[in-house]
Design a protein around this motif. Structure first.
Motif, PDB file in Angstrom:
ATOM      1  N   LEU A   1      70.378  46.871  29.265  1.00 47.81           N
ATOM      2  CA  LEU A   1      69.223  48.070  29.262  1.00 47.81           C
ATOM      3  C   LEU A   1      68.119  47.577  29.614  1.00 47.81           C
ATOM      4  O   LEU A   1      67.419  46.904  29.065  1.00 47.81           O
TER       5      LEU A   1
ATOM      6  N   ALA B   1      68.564  55.148  29.202  1.00 47.33           N
ATOM      7  CA  ALA B   1      69.753  54.448  28.517  1.00 47.33           C
ATOM      8  C   ALA B   1      70.383  55.427  27.364  1.00 47.33           C
ATOM      9  O   ALA B   1      71.330  55.347  27.138  1.00 47.33           O
ATOM     10  N   ILE B   2      69.523  56.390  26.752  1.00 44.50           N
ATOM     11  CA  ILE B   2      70.069  57.229  25.715  1.00 44.50           C
ATOM     12  C   ILE B   2      70.629  58.425  26.223  1.00 44.50           C
ATOM     13  O   ILE B   2      71.785  58.989  26.342  1.00 44.50           O
TER      14      ILE B   2
ATOM     15  N   SER C   1      73.947  57.811  28.298  1.00 45.21           N
ATOM     16  CA  SER C   1      74.718  56.953  27.849  1.00 45.21           C
ATOM     17  C   SER C   1      76.361  57.337  28.008  1.00 45.21           C
ATOM     18  O   SER C   1      77.042  56.320  28.033  1.00 45.21           O
ATOM     19  N   GLU C   2      76.695  58.684  28.331  1.00 49.34           N
ATOM     20  CA  GLU C   2      77.979  59.271  28.746  1.00 49.34           C
ATOM     21  C   GLU C   2      78.258  58.574  29.746  1.00 49.34           C
ATOM     22  O   GLU C   2      79.488  57.846  29.918  1.00 49.34           O
TER      23      GLU C   2
ATOM     24  N   ILE D   1      77.095  55.780  31.420  1.00 46.13           N
ATOM     25  CA  ILE D   1      76.901  54.319  31.042  1.00 46.13           C
ATOM     26  C   ILE D   1      78.422  53.766  30.643  1.00 46.13           C
ATOM     27  O   ILE D   1      78.952  52.996  31.127  1.00 46.13           O
ATOM     28  N   LEU D   2      78.659  54.704  29.590  1.00 48.86           N
ATOM     29  CA  LEU D   2      79.988  54.036  28.703  1.00 48.86           C
ATOM     30  C   LEU D   2      81.223  54.245  29.809  1.00 48.86           C
ATOM     31  O   LEU D   2      82.005  53.639  29.501  1.00 48.86           O
TER      32      LEU D   2
ATOM     33  N   LYS E   1      67.966  53.160  18.240  1.00 47.26           N
ATOM     34  CA  LYS E   1      68.948  54.257  18.993  1.00 47.26           C
ATOM     35  C   LYS E   1      69.866  53.613  19.850  1.00 47.26           C
ATOM     36  O   LYS E   1      70.798  54.072  20.175  1.00 47.26           O
ATOM     37  N   PHE E   2      69.302  52.753  20.811  1.00 46.70           N
ATOM     38  CA  PHE E   2      70.062  52.039  22.041  1.00 46.70           C
ATOM     39  C   PHE E   2      71.467  51.506  21.223  1.00 46.70           C
ATOM     40  O   PHE E   2      72.544  51.400  21.960  1.00 46.70           O
TER      41      PHE E   2
END
Ligand SMILES: C[S@@+](CC[C@H](N)C(=O)[O-])C[C@H]1O[C@@H](n2cnc3c(N)ncnc32)[C@H](O)[C@@H]1O
Length: 139
Positions: free
Chosen positions: A58, A111-112, A115-116, A118-119, A138-139
């Motif tokens: 990140l 990054a937040i 996140s969906e 990224i995952l 949070k990360f």
């Protein structure tokens, strides 16, 4: 860290190649916060022991640490996330120049909030968080 130990460590870190030196100079001139040599080499050493298949980073900035990790770990795939469009473009450019586009995927997203997305690139064997310090929890 004790200055004597710090100086000793810095003396034993291998000198950067011209390509990485160019990125270091660029970062300094343009005030891009890239990793310092001692913390970077500590990270690379740990990763070299762990040998992760896939790393999530990140905070790409201009791609310097992602490229250093790719250089140290030739079999590792890296997914790296950057929300600043200008830095994202520079990272893509640097990664292409280094010939590492097949192993480093740069995502332009927060990054937040992202996140969906990224995952979907996981699972990850190692996660390196180097984005906004205030948001680490949070990360
Ligand atoms: C310290 S720099 C990364 C340096 C890089 N890891 C290196 O050593 O080459 C932090 C980067 O994280 C990015 N960043 C900060 N908060 C972010 C967030 N929430 N999502 C994605 N990127 C973020 C910034 O734009 C900045 O380029």
């Amino acid at each position: 860290m004790n200055d004597i130990i710090h100086d000793y460590l810095l003396k034993h870190i291998p000198k950067s190649t011209p390509f990485f030196e160019e990125l270091e100079v660029y970062a300094k001139e343009h005030e891009v916060p890239i990793m310092e040599p001692d913390s970077l080499h500590c990270l690379l050493q740990i990763l070299d022991i762990q040998k992760p298949k896939r790393i999530l980073e990140l905070g790409t900035a201009i791609g310097y640490s992602a490229l250093k990790m790719a250089d140290k770990l030739p079999k590792t795939e890296i997914i790296t996330v950057e929300r600043d469009e200008e830095r994202f473009k520079q990272a893509i450019h640097n990664i292409e120049r280094y010939g590492a586009s097949d192993r480093i995927k740069v995502l332009l997203t927060d990054a937040i909030e992202g996140s969906e997305e990224i995952l979907t690139y996981g699972p990850f064997d190692a996660i390196f968080i180097d984005a906004a310090k205030a948001q680490y929890e949070k990360f």
